[in-house]
Motif scaffolding. Structure first.
Motif, mmCIF file in Angstrom:
data_model
loop_
_atom_site.group_PDB
_atom_site.id
_atom_site.type_symbol
_atom_site.label_atom_id
_atom_site.label_comp_id
_atom_site.label_asym_id
_atom_site.label_seq_id
_atom_site.Cartn_x
_atom_site.Cartn_y
_atom_site.Cartn_z
ATOM 1 N N LYS A 31 -5.851 -1.392 -3.927
ATOM 2 C CA LYS A 31 -5.741 -2.496 -4.889
ATOM 3 C C LYS A 31 -5.585 -1.973 -6.311
ATOM 4 O O LYS A 31 -4.770 -2.482 -7.081
ATOM 5 N N PHE A 32 -6.375 -0.966 -6.661
ATOM 6 C CA PHE A 32 -6.294 -0.422 -8.013
ATOM 7 C C PHE A 32 -4.928 0.221 -8.256
ATOM 8 O O PHE A 32 -4.288 -0.030 -9.277
ATOM 9 N N ALA A 33 -4.475 1.035 -7.307
ATOM 10 C CA ALA A 33 -3.178 1.708 -7.453
ATOM 11 C C ALA A 33 -2.046 0.691 -7.577
ATOM 12 O O ALA A 33 -1.138 0.855 -8.397
ATOM 13 N N ALA A 34 -2.101 -0.361 -6.780
ATOM 14 C CA ALA A 34 -1.073 -1.404 -6.865
ATOM 15 C C ALA A 34 -1.136 -2.122 -8.213
ATOM 16 O O ALA A 34 -0.106 -2.412 -8.816
ATOM 17 N N ALA A 35 -2.353 -2.389 -8.694
ATOM 18 C CA ALA A 35 -2.516 -3.106 -9.963
ATOM 19 C C ALA A 35 -1.956 -2.315 -11.141
ATOM 20 O O ALA A 35 -1.402 -2.896 -12.074
ATOM 21 N N VAL A 36 -2.070 -0.993 -11.099
ATOM 22 C CA VAL A 36 -1.565 -0.173 -12.209
ATOM 23 C C VAL A 36 -0.159 0.354 -11.934
ATOM 24 O O VAL A 36 0.410 1.073 -12.751
#
Length: 140
Positions: A31-36
């Motif tokens: 989720k974090f990687a996709a968000a950034v």
């Protein structure tokens, strides 16, 4: 964690916040990687370094937002990454208020709160050290 009233922040240098624990699981990393927008295959086994200083700061902000009339803004972040964080690691965040400087104006009060934060893995190894500044404002 109990909120700290804005009028008491100036006297809180040296105050240790309760430690926070985070399990670094694949869903969180994805989720974090996709968000950034960073879909590097490296994040299949480890966490992006920029995830680490994001851990728990929302909970720190809750401590600083002691009332509905208090706004908390991110001021600055300085991070030293020491070692990678792998999926499956447990990270403990230990934060200390290093200083707090108050500025009063005719419209209210702003406190510049500086934190020293350590992120420690399950092997008691420091993975990152961080200095963050939050601006805590109340308009009268």
């Amino acid at each position: 964690m109990e909120p700290i009233p804005i009028t008491e922040l100036k006297g809180k240098a040296g105050y240790e916040l309760p430690p926070l624990m985070f399990y670094i699981e694949r869903g969180l990393v994805n989720k974090f990687a996709a968000a950034v927008g960073d879909l590097n295959s490296r994040w299949e086994t480890e966490a992006p370094p920029s995830l680490i200083p994001a851990l728990g700061f929302d909970q720190v902000y809750e401590i600083l937002a002691s009332a509905e009339t208090v706004a908390v803004l991110h001021g600055a972040t300085d991070v030293e990454f020491i070692k990678p964080v792998n999926i499956g690691d447990t990270i403990v965040m230990k934060a200390v208020i290093s200083s707090a400087r108050e500025r009063r104006t005719e419209n209210g009060i702003t406190v510049f709160v500086n934190f020293n934060i350590s992120y420690i893995n399950q092997e008691a190894g420091v993975v990152a050290n961080c200095r963050q500044t939050a601006l805590v404002t109340r308009h009268d």
